[in-house]
Motif scaffolding. Sequence first.
Motif, PDB file in Angstrom:
ATOM      1  N   PHE A   1       0.857  -1.186   0.000  1.00  0.00           N
ATOM      2  CA  PHE A   1       0.000   0.000   0.000  1.00  0.00           C
ATOM      3  C   PHE A   1       0.887   1.227   0.000  1.00  0.00           C
ATOM      4  O   PHE A   1       2.053   1.165   0.384  1.00  0.00           O
ATOM      5  CB  PHE A   1      -0.889   0.012   1.243  1.00  0.00           C
TER       6      PHE A   1
ATOM      7  N   PHE B   1       1.007   5.163   1.465  1.00  0.00           N
ATOM      8  CA  PHE B   1       0.382   6.184   2.310  1.00  0.00           C
ATOM      9  C   PHE B   1       0.386   7.520   1.596  1.00  0.00           C
ATOM     10  O   PHE B   1       1.431   7.972   1.128  1.00  0.00           O
ATOM     11  CB  PHE B   1       1.159   6.353   3.626  1.00  0.00           C
TER      12      PHE B   1
ATOM     13  N   CYS C   1       1.734  -3.679   6.846  1.00  0.00           N
ATOM     14  CA  CYS C   1       0.503  -2.940   7.099  1.00  0.00           C
ATOM     15  C   CYS C   1      -0.323  -3.638   8.201  1.00  0.00           C
ATOM     16  O   CYS C   1      -0.807  -2.999   9.130  1.00  0.00           O
ATOM     17  CB  CYS C   1      -0.293  -2.853   5.799  1.00  0.00           C
TER      18      CYS C   1
ATOM     19  N   LEU D   1      -1.253  -2.193  11.900  1.00  0.00           N
ATOM     20  CA  LEU D   1      -2.651  -2.167  12.347  1.00  0.00           C
ATOM     21  C   LEU D   1      -2.790  -2.903  13.681  1.00  0.00           C
ATOM     22  O   LEU D   1      -3.438  -2.429  14.614  1.00  0.00           O
ATOM     23  CB  LEU D   1      -3.522  -2.830  11.274  1.00  0.00           C
TER      24      LEU D   1
ATOM     25  N   ILE E   1      -3.556   4.594   0.445  1.00  0.00           N
ATOM     26  CA  ILE E   1      -4.265   4.771   1.715  1.00  0.00           C
ATOM     27  C   ILE E   1      -4.262   6.248   2.077  1.00  0.00           C
ATOM     28  O   ILE E   1      -3.187   6.857   2.194  1.00  0.00           O
ATOM     29  CB  ILE E   1      -3.599   3.961   2.854  1.00  0.00           C
TER      30      ILE E   1
ATOM     31  N   CYS F   1      -1.598   2.410   8.768  1.00  0.00           N
ATOM     32  CA  CYS F   1      -2.641   1.447   8.416  1.00  0.00           C
ATOM     33  C   CYS F   1      -3.701   1.371   9.510  1.00  0.00           C
ATOM     34  O   CYS F   1      -3.512   0.656  10.502  1.00  0.00           O
ATOM     35  CB  CYS F   1      -2.032   0.062   8.230  1.00  0.00           C
TER      36      CYS F   1
ATOM     37  N   LEU G   1      -8.395   1.146   5.365  1.00  0.00           N
ATOM     38  CA  LEU G   1      -8.141  -0.135   4.685  1.00  0.00           C
ATOM     39  C   LEU G   1      -9.425  -0.761   4.153  1.00  0.00           C
ATOM     40  O   LEU G   1      -9.453  -1.306   3.056  1.00  0.00           O
ATOM     41  CB  LEU G   1      -7.470  -1.115   5.644  1.00  0.00           C
TER      42      LEU G   1
END
Length: 310
Positions: free
Chosen positions: A12, A14, A97, A101, A174, A179, A184
């Motif tokens: 991903f 950011f 990620c 999280l 994202i 994350c 997400l």
Amino acid sequence: LAMLNQTEVNEFIFLGLTDVQGLQRLFFIPFLLLYLTSLLGNGAIVTMVIAEPRLHTPMYFFLGNLSCLDIFYSTVTVPKMLTGLLFGHQPISFGGCLAQLHFFHFLGSTEGVLLATMAYDRYVAICNPLRYTLVMNPRTCLLLAVASWSTGFVHAMMHSVMTSQLSFCGHNHIQHFFCDIKPLLKLACSSTRLNMTLLNVVTTSIVLGPFTLIVLSYLYIISFVFQKVRSQEGRWKLFSTCASHLTIVALFYTPVLFIYTPPASGSSPKSDMQVSLVYSVVTPALNPLIYSLRNQEVRSALKKLLGRKL
């Protein structure tokens, strides 16, 4: 992580706080300073609580736990955010990620439960002073701390396992600096209904449960103080022992209630991100300052500690 084979997205990106390059450089210094303040301030409190025998009491044992949490908590998100501000959009792998999280929610929900434990500690200290050492014995304190950390861990585990089951394809930007669950879920291709239910039911109860306990503890404390303590000075003294804790509760819970209580879909990603900044960057840096400015024992222990070093 079994889904990795079938997903097209294995990393991903950011988008971070802002796209404006001048602003990125401008944000870098204050956030770096806040992060260093958090590390140094909380580090000092942990060291003091361990090194100073006078601080070997339940209140400071929990404060040490809180400072420890805050060091890890800001470390989960801030270094990555700072590299983003310096070098532009930051990629993160799918595994990275999920790890971010997990730890963010693990440490965050632990902090919520720990603040409730600290409120209970203040309640016993003020409303049952004679039984305080009996009720808050070392074994109870250890159990309460372990319970706080375990609750946080189990809660985060649910989210990371559920998120790892989603499939992501196509869009991988994202709109955040770390994350988090909501950004997400917006990117997932598979159904997120179960994840949304988990967020609305379990996370809300993890937020509201401890918060309700804190409010109840303080309602008891306030009614006790007004009924039993006659002198203005005595009341002041008792309230001042709670002031630091109450300030931290307000700083932590105001943004958290804003983001994680339903309707979770109501707020905009941008406002969610600004609010996340408060409790992931600002609050951990302020906690040690709030405790040391308001608290005579912490101040004198700090002087003693610095005296040894100099």
